[in-house]
Design a protein around this motif. Structure first.
Motif, PDB file in Angstrom:
ATOM      1  N   ALA A  60     -22.636  10.713  13.438  1.00  0.00           N
ATOM      2  CA  ALA A  60     -24.089  10.560  13.585  1.00  0.00           C
ATOM      3  C   ALA A  60     -24.502   9.094  13.508  1.00  0.00           C
ATOM      4  CB  ALA A  60     -24.814  11.375  12.512  1.00  0.00           C
ATOM      5  N   LYS A  63     -24.677   7.456  16.721  1.00  0.00           N
ATOM      6  CA  LYS A  63     -25.753   7.856  17.640  1.00  0.00           C
ATOM      7  C   LYS A  63     -27.117   7.387  17.156  1.00  0.00           C
ATOM      8  CE  LYS A  63     -23.365  11.206  20.163  1.00  0.00           C
ATOM      9  NZ  LYS A  63     -23.495  11.699  21.523  1.00  0.00           N
ATOM     10  N   ARG A 104     -23.661  18.877  17.733  1.00  0.00           N
ATOM     11  CA  ARG A 104     -24.112  18.300  19.000  1.00  0.00           C
ATOM     12  C   ARG A 104     -25.539  18.784  19.309  1.00  0.00           C
ATOM     13  NH1 ARG A 104     -21.687  20.281  23.606  1.00  0.00           N
ATOM     14  NH2 ARG A 104     -22.282  22.198  22.539  1.00  0.00           N
ATOM     15  N   THR A 107     -28.080  17.016  17.065  1.00  0.00           N
ATOM     16  CA  THR A 107     -28.211  15.633  17.543  1.00  0.00           C
ATOM     17  C   THR A 107     -29.053  15.573  18.813  1.00  0.00           C
ATOM     18  OG1 THR A 107     -25.977  15.256  16.691  1.00  0.00           O
ATOM     19  CG2 THR A 107     -26.893  13.573  18.140  1.00  0.00           C
ATOM     20  N   LEU A 111     -32.548  13.583  19.175  1.00  0.00           N
ATOM     21  CA  LEU A 111     -32.685  12.472  20.121  1.00  0.00           C
ATOM     22  C   LEU A 111     -33.821  12.736  21.105  1.00  0.00           C
ATOM     23  CD1 LEU A 111     -28.955  11.555  20.907  1.00  0.00           C
ATOM     24  CD2 LEU A 111     -30.670  10.062  19.867  1.00  0.00           C
TER      25      LEU A 111
ATOM     26  N   ASN B  16     -20.535  16.341  25.755  1.00  0.00           N
ATOM     27  CA  ASN B  16     -20.842  15.360  24.716  1.00  0.00           C
ATOM     28  C   ASN B  16     -22.319  15.357  24.325  1.00  0.00           C
ATOM     29  OD1 ASN B  16     -18.198  14.544  24.693  1.00  0.00           O
ATOM     30  ND2 ASN B  16     -18.527  12.852  26.099  1.00  0.00           N
ATOM     31  N   ASP B  18     -24.692  14.109  26.218  1.00  0.00           N
ATOM     32  CA  ASP B  18     -25.256  12.829  26.640  1.00  0.00           C
ATOM     33  C   ASP B  18     -26.224  12.922  27.822  1.00  0.00           C
ATOM     34  OD1 ASP B  18     -23.840  11.542  24.686  1.00  0.00           O
ATOM     35  OD2 ASP B  18     -22.136  11.051  25.976  1.00  0.00           O
TER      36      ASP B  18
END
Lengths: 208, 226
Positions: A60, A63, A104, A107, A111, B16, B18
């Protein structure tokens, strides 16, 4: 990637063998997570926390530049592990894969919140924690069969066609159809029954 | 038969976490209909998980004693858990959601179930609803083409992802079917035509640029269609 693996291998050699197996003890992790899911076992959860929390924190930090946010990822991930443990299915994959998914997803949602001010938590829809496998009939639609059925449906009375198409082709529920066509639910049920009986007869005949 | 797949790098970025929600959703919809890509995703996720959690950089990782900070966090989670246990049962169920275009009801893929979807804008045989993801220049839409409808010949300044949810369409490169994942960029020029109509999930990061004759007049509304 190759570098990482070499490095790990070297490490294994120099480290204490009892604790530092390079291989993850998947069986042990699985027992702990299962104990959390079925018995709400706090001891097992503590073990999982000890194993995963430091690793999650390290990832983490890569990120999120902010230490507090990195800690939030750990807390949120481990909370979800506790809350959603029953969604883990050991026949579908390893504990590490499942917890990676939880991490994931946390996160991703965090984000997204930072970037777009959206609090819609879409990650569990994008990467479900209980993954259903693809069913064959969804993937391989039999076009010839469909065409044949369409021809048979076309000769049904209009009101029966509507329910058949709505129910089987547009996947509407009987309740939705009733509302959509503005008729009682019982009418939808009987139209469906009548239409199916006719279809069975028609298709049966054409197969003989 | 599905013939068009996201390329490997894209699947990797998806695993991932992303990619933006829009592109991730397109890949998820595709993977749900494509066992091949689903398998790739599964394997990549396993690999990246293994690498993420096997790195042991210091003995601290395996120490039996928790740091004070960690112990605090752990006891907080467990304290909260007491409350959650009774009234908060998490299920994996996703409510079914439908969208109506030109009198036809379409069931949306599960991944779109919780996304905010705007009203329908009609332009001739085209109709579109914006998926309101708030991703800056990236715009996501549901695009419906009526039978014999087409999008005028165009190219893209950025990228355009089209995921066919229902029906088919074709352009000079071929015919596309339900589940196909089509990604084009500025080098491509095409004019999709749908003989029997179709519904697509589209993601673009810039306006379309119409390239032919009278259609050039459409350029000011390029961002309206997709």
């Amino acid at each position: 990637m190759a570098d990482v693996q070499t490095e790990l291998r070297n490490k294994t050699v120099s480290d204490k063998p009892s604790l530092m197996n390079k291989e993850l003890d998947h069986l042990q992790l699985c027992q702990w997570l299962t104990a959390v899911a079925t018995d709400r076992d706090k001891q097992a959860f503590t073990r999982l926390f000890q194993f995963f929390a430091p690793k999650i924190l390290r990832i983490a930090k890569g990120k999120f530049p902010n230490e507090a946010q990195a800690n939030e990822v750990v807390q949120e991930t481990m909370t979800n592990v506790w809350r959603k443990a029953h969604l883990f299915d050991q026949n579908k994959g390893a504990v590490t894969t499942w917890i990676y998914t939880v991490m994931r997803n946390v996160t991703f949602d965090m984000l997204r919140k930072v970037k777009s001010n959206k609090e819609d938590n879409l990650s569990d829809d994008i990467w479900p924690l209980a993954e259903s496998l693809v069913t064959e009939d969804e993937v391989f639609v039999d076009h010839i069969e469909n065409k044949k059925i369409c021809d048979v449906i076309a000769v049904l009375p209009e009101n029966q066609q509507q329910v058949i198409k709505g129910f089987y082709f547009n996947e509407m529920s009987q309740e939705q159809l009733a509302a959509h066509l503005n008729v009682p639910l019982g009418t939808i049920k009987s139209r469906l029954r009548l239409a199916l009986a006719k279809l069975k007869k028609q298709l049966g005949e054409s197969y003989d | 038969m599905i013939n068009h797949h996201p390329k490997f790098e894209l699947i990797q970025a998806y695993v991932n976490g992303d990619l933006p929600a829009s592109v991730s959703a397109a890949i998820k919809i595709h993977a749900d209909m494509c066992p091949e890509c689903q398998e790739k995703i599964l394997q990549l996720t396993e690999q990246v998980a293994e690498i993420s959690f096997e790195k042991v950089e210091s003995d601290e990782d395996m120490s039996i004693e928790l740091s004070e900070q960690d112990a605090d966090m752990l006891s907080q989670i467990l304290a909260d858990a007491e409350f959650l246990q009774t009234d908060d049962v998490v299920t994996a169920e996703v409510a079914e959601r439908f969208v109506m275009f030109k009198g036809k009801n379409y069931k949306l893929p599960n991944v779109l179930a919780n996304m905010e979807i705007g009203g329908v804008t009609n332009i001739g045989k085209l109709a579109r609803s914006r998926v309101l993801l708030d991703e800056g220049e990236i715009r996501t839409s549901l695009l419906h083409i009526e039978p014999e409808g087409s999008v005028p010949q165009h190219t893209h300044k950025g990228f355009e992802i089209t995921l066919l949810l229902d029906g088919e369409f074709s352009d000079k490169s071929g015919t596309y079917v339900k589940g196909d994942f089509i990604m084009l960029d500025g080098q491509h020029e095409h004019q999709p035509v749908s003989d029997n109509g179709c519904l697509c999930f589209t993601v673009v990061n810039d306006a379309l640029h119409f390239t032919q004759g009278i259609n050039k007049l459409l350029n000011p509304i390029g961002s309206l269609i997709y």
